[in-house]
Design an enzyme around this catalytic site. Sequence first.
Site, PDB file in Angstrom:
ATOM      1  N   GLY A 210       0.839  -1.212   0.000  1.00 22.22           N
ATOM      2  CA  GLY A 210       0.000   0.000   0.000  1.00 22.22           C
ATOM      3  C   GLY A 210       0.859   1.241   0.000  1.00 22.22           C
ATOM      4  O   GLY A 210       2.041   1.191  -0.347  1.00 22.22           O
ATOM      5  N   ASN A 211       0.271   2.385   0.366  1.00 23.62           N
ATOM      6  CA  ASN A 211       1.059   3.621   0.476  1.00 23.62           C
ATOM      7  C   ASN A 211       0.454   4.490   1.566  1.00 23.62           C
ATOM      8  O   ASN A 211      -0.530   4.121   2.200  1.00 23.62           O
ATOM      9  CB  ASN A 211       1.136   4.337  -0.876  1.00 23.62           C
ATOM     10  CG  ASN A 211      -0.237   4.718  -1.388  1.00 23.62           C
ATOM     11  OD1 ASN A 211      -0.913   5.542  -0.791  1.00 23.62           O
ATOM     12  ND2 ASN A 211      -0.669   4.093  -2.483  1.00 23.62           N
ATOM     13  N   TYR A 212       1.044   5.665   1.774  1.00 27.60           N
ATOM     14  CA  TYR A 212       0.708   6.490   2.941  1.00 27.60           C
ATOM     15  C   TYR A 212      -0.519   7.389   2.746  1.00 27.60           C
ATOM     16  O   TYR A 212      -0.815   8.189   3.630  1.00 27.60           O
ATOM     17  CB  TYR A 212       1.892   7.376   3.296  1.00 27.60           C
ATOM     18  CG  TYR A 212       3.099   6.623   3.795  1.00 27.60           C
ATOM     19  CD1 TYR A 212       3.022   5.858   4.951  1.00 27.60           C
ATOM     20  CD2 TYR A 212       4.310   6.690   3.120  1.00 27.60           C
ATOM     21  CE1 TYR A 212       4.129   5.175   5.424  1.00 27.60           C
ATOM     22  CE2 TYR A 212       5.420   6.012   3.581  1.00 27.60           C
ATOM     23  CZ  TYR A 212       5.324   5.254   4.738  1.00 27.60           C
ATOM     24  OH  TYR A 212       6.410   4.596   5.210  1.00 27.60           O
ATOM     25  N   SER A 213      -1.221   7.316   1.631  1.00 25.80           N
ATOM     26  CA  SER A 213      -2.321   8.264   1.421  1.00 25.80           C
ATOM     27  C   SER A 213      -3.401   8.075   2.490  1.00 25.80           C
ATOM     28  O   SER A 213      -3.858   6.969   2.745  1.00 25.80           O
ATOM     29  CB  SER A 213      -2.932   8.070   0.031  1.00 25.80           C
ATOM     30  OG  SER A 213      -4.086   8.865  -0.085  1.00 25.80           O
ATOM     31  N   ALA A 278      -3.796   7.783  -4.694  1.00 30.15           N
ATOM     32  CA  ALA A 278      -2.419   7.304  -4.867  1.00 30.15           C
ATOM     33  C   ALA A 278      -2.554   5.814  -5.212  1.00 30.15           C
ATOM     34  O   ALA A 278      -2.726   4.974  -4.318  1.00 30.15           O
ATOM     35  CB  ALA A 278      -1.629   7.509  -3.590  1.00 30.15           C
TER      36      ALA A 278
END
Length: 409
Positions: A210-213, A278
């Site tokens: 995943g990512n930090y959004s 994102a």
Amino acid sequence: MSSLKGKHIVLGITGGIAAYKSAMLLRLLIKRGAEVQVVMTPAAKEFITPVTLSALSGKPVVSEFFTANTGEWHSHVDLGLWADLMIVAPATASTLGKMANGIADNMLVTTYLSAKEHVMVAPAMDLDMYASSSTRRNLATLASDGVEIIEAAEGELASHLVGKGRMAEPEEIVARVDRFFSRSGEMSGMKVALTLGPTYEKLDPVRFIGNYSSGKMGCAIAEECASRGAEVTAICGPVSVYPSHPNIRVVKVESAAEMHAEAMKEFPLCDIGILTAAVADFRPETCAGHKIKRENDEEMTIRLVRNPDIAAGVGAKKKEGQTLVGFALETDNAFANAERKLERKNLDMIVLNSLADKGAGFRTDTNKVTIFSRGGGKREYPLKSKREVAADIADAIVEYREKRQTDLE
Ligand code: PMT
């Protein structure tokens, strides 16, 4: 300036020297056609009398939950529903703290908590109180809750010290009110589709890439467009807070493939498409059916395959009259990369935010953007709250569409 005829405004007044300016603010709002209900904190009555304010507004001032001699109950819920706008001016440090933390021990704060529409605050206090970390924290919380902060001005204060803490002048507050109402119907009749948040690409039943959004930027844009009258469909990756407004329909997805499928259904129906998500560019080639066990091996290899590019997909199918707005999240070569993405994905506008700028990008309550428009326009903005950035983006979209329309005529 346009008329405020028929607009319902709750004017909240708290206990500070600047309360005398509220009488002038009230008069200006009434003169411009608004119907104003004054709500005072008990402390405000030490600074200005309810008699003056009820004479100016033509309505009894509300301050307590009950009228003592008749037992009549004043409904903060009804007031919150009635208001098209609530303004707290002056807003003391104490009231800002209560609003930011939901301490509902007076009629003004309960009305704020029940307010369905936009809220503005015009703080007024001594310079050190205004600069204190607790006031700054409370203002930042209120800004991220969508409250519009009308920053205090510099000048001589009640303490005779000189600095920042004077309540904004009534004329400036009225200009902000005017701008709010002139924007509020600006997108009515329009459909907006939007992607927001991260995507999760499953590795096994318990792990993902995943990512930090956080979804904060996308939520602010969805709510801004909805408050301007647009019908918004927000396709949301896994976030902890979803956009909230009667005009917003939330579609929840998890992976890029799911977001792509929903976007390909929703974007062809919209007038304005905004891609704030994102999206993971790659996903694991396979998702294990069981939790991947730690092997004796020192290393593990995950094979990734490409995800669909949603922005490029909707860009390729863009229809006449549609406006597509993408984001570019960069760490280096920011301007050149953003312009390349605008072209490659067939977008009309691209909003650049760079991780090189402090306070910009993922998870923060603020952002610093540059908006590029097709045809070469480029506008840089200072660091602002994500809600203010959302308003700048919405203004830029409206301006772009109006210009396109004029060019066609
Ligand atoms: O959610 P927050 O914590 O508030 O953070 C906000 C944000 C930093 C996520 C947001 O402001 C932002 O920059 N979003 C875009 C992030 C991104 O993926 O940028 P990009 O430069 O990699 O992608 C360019 C554009 O293509 C974006 O509009 C993106 O949504 C879109 N894209 C990218 C890849 C892909 N497979 N599909 C896409 O649609």
